[in-house]
Design a protein around this motif. Sequence first.
Motif, PDB file in Angstrom:
ATOM      1  N   TYR A   9      34.753  49.946  52.502  1.00  0.00           N
ATOM      2  CA  TYR A   9      34.208  48.837  53.304  1.00  0.00           C
ATOM      3  C   TYR A   9      34.585  49.016  54.778  1.00  0.00           C
ATOM      4  O   TYR A   9      33.727  48.946  55.658  1.00  0.00           O
ATOM      5  CB  TYR A   9      34.752  47.516  52.740  1.00  0.00           C
ATOM      6  CG  TYR A   9      34.619  46.328  53.656  1.00  0.00           C
ATOM      7  CD1 TYR A   9      33.450  45.579  53.662  1.00  0.00           C
ATOM      8  CD2 TYR A   9      35.653  45.952  54.508  1.00  0.00           C
ATOM      9  CE1 TYR A   9      33.321  44.478  54.505  1.00  0.00           C
ATOM     10  CE2 TYR A   9      35.534  44.865  55.349  1.00  0.00           C
ATOM     11  CZ  TYR A   9      34.366  44.133  55.336  1.00  0.00           C
ATOM     12  OH  TYR A   9      34.240  43.048  56.174  1.00  0.00           O
ATOM     13  N   SER A  46      29.856  45.734  44.932  1.00  0.00           N
ATOM     14  CA  SER A  46      28.733  45.026  45.562  1.00  0.00           C
ATOM     15  C   SER A  46      28.964  44.745  47.046  1.00  0.00           C
ATOM     16  O   SER A  46      28.017  44.770  47.833  1.00  0.00           O
ATOM     17  CB  SER A  46      28.444  43.716  44.823  1.00  0.00           C
ATOM     18  OG  SER A  46      29.539  42.827  44.931  1.00  0.00           O
ATOM     19  N   VAL A  47      30.199  44.494  47.448  1.00  0.00           N
ATOM     20  CA  VAL A  47      30.479  44.234  48.862  1.00  0.00           C
ATOM     21  C   VAL A  47      30.248  45.505  49.670  1.00  0.00           C
ATOM     22  O   VAL A  47      29.651  45.463  50.751  1.00  0.00           O
ATOM     23  CB  VAL A  47      31.917  43.698  49.054  1.00  0.00           C
ATOM     24  CG1 VAL A  47      32.249  43.544  50.521  1.00  0.00           C
ATOM     25  CG2 VAL A  47      32.093  42.376  48.321  1.00  0.00           C
ATOM     26  N   ARG A  58      28.246  47.910  48.870  1.00  0.00           N
ATOM     27  CA  ARG A  58      26.783  48.114  48.896  1.00  0.00           C
ATOM     28  C   ARG A  58      26.142  47.290  50.001  1.00  0.00           C
ATOM     29  O   ARG A  58      25.321  47.792  50.779  1.00  0.00           O
ATOM     30  CB  ARG A  58      26.158  47.742  47.551  1.00  0.00           C
ATOM     31  CG  ARG A  58      26.375  48.743  46.458  1.00  0.00           C
ATOM     32  CD  ARG A  58      25.462  48.502  45.260  1.00  0.00           C
ATOM     33  NE  ARG A  58      25.530  47.160  44.713  1.00  0.00           N
ATOM     34  CZ  ARG A  58      26.356  46.783  43.727  1.00  0.00           C
ATOM     35  NH1 ARG A  58      27.191  47.640  43.185  1.00  0.00           N
ATOM     36  NH2 ARG A  58      26.331  45.545  43.283  1.00  0.00           N
ATOM     37  N   LYS A  59      26.508  46.013  50.085  1.00  0.00           N
ATOM     38  CA  LYS A  59      25.916  45.128  51.094  1.00  0.00           C
ATOM     39  C   LYS A  59      26.264  45.579  52.511  1.00  0.00           C
ATOM     40  O   LYS A  59      25.404  45.600  53.393  1.00  0.00           O
ATOM     41  CB  LYS A  59      26.392  43.687  50.865  1.00  0.00           C
ATOM     42  CG  LYS A  59      25.797  43.065  49.615  1.00  0.00           C
ATOM     43  CD  LYS A  59      26.394  41.714  49.332  1.00  0.00           C
ATOM     44  CE  LYS A  59      25.890  41.186  48.005  1.00  0.00           C
ATOM     45  NZ  LYS A  59      26.576  39.961  47.593  1.00  0.00           N
ATOM     46  N   THR A  70      24.871  52.685  49.581  1.00  0.00           N
ATOM     47  CA  THR A  70      24.042  51.544  49.175  1.00  0.00           C
ATOM     48  C   THR A  70      23.961  51.445  47.655  1.00  0.00           C
ATOM     49  O   THR A  70      23.466  50.452  47.135  1.00  0.00           O
ATOM     50  CB  THR A  70      22.618  51.624  49.772  1.00  0.00           C
ATOM     51  OG1 THR A  70      21.954  52.779  49.265  1.00  0.00           O
ATOM     52  CG2 THR A  70      22.659  51.634  51.289  1.00  0.00           C
ATOM     53  N   ILE A 105      24.294  48.701  53.458  1.00  0.00           N
ATOM     54  CA  ILE A 105      22.897  48.417  53.808  1.00  0.00           C
ATOM     55  C   ILE A 105      22.802  47.959  55.266  1.00  0.00           C
ATOM     56  O   ILE A 105      21.980  48.448  56.039  1.00  0.00           O
ATOM     57  CB  ILE A 105      22.298  47.356  52.849  1.00  0.00           C
ATOM     58  CG1 ILE A 105      22.119  47.973  51.454  1.00  0.00           C
ATOM     59  CG2 ILE A 105      20.974  46.810  53.386  1.00  0.00           C
ATOM     60  CD1 ILE A 105      21.833  46.953  50.356  1.00  0.00           C
TER      61      ILE A 105
END
Length: 130
Positions: free
Chosen positions: A86, A113-114, A116-117, A108, A120
């Motif tokens: 992250y 999930s964090v 991935r977001k 991505t 993006i």
Amino acid sequence: MVEEHKRIDFLVEELNSDDWKVREDAAELLGEVGEPDAVQPLINALEDEDWHVREAAALSLGIFEDEKSVEPLIRLMDDEKANVRYGAAISLSMIGDERAVDVLQKATEDENSVVRKVAIVALKEVKNRI
């Protein structure tokens, strides 16, 4: 200016502390101080044994927007800890170097999930800057 260098030298020295929390705080503060002499010590801190320190160093490096941070941050995108990935993605978006496109594209699809977001958003930011 001399006082600023003393503070930088002190914080760089703290990156060698036996206490991970001291190293993490030093990495964060080096980013806040924003002195370009902190870039290489922060790059070195990306290899710290503790993920908290790696994350703090990664996040701080984005502030400098120094292109010599790009490759080490790209390597950090394979870190086992999602927090570190992250932090690297955030900084890569701040630097905006086209070398980050492939690794952010891959991120991505990260298992977290964090990450991935953030990947993006970071990918969009990098593409907008190149």
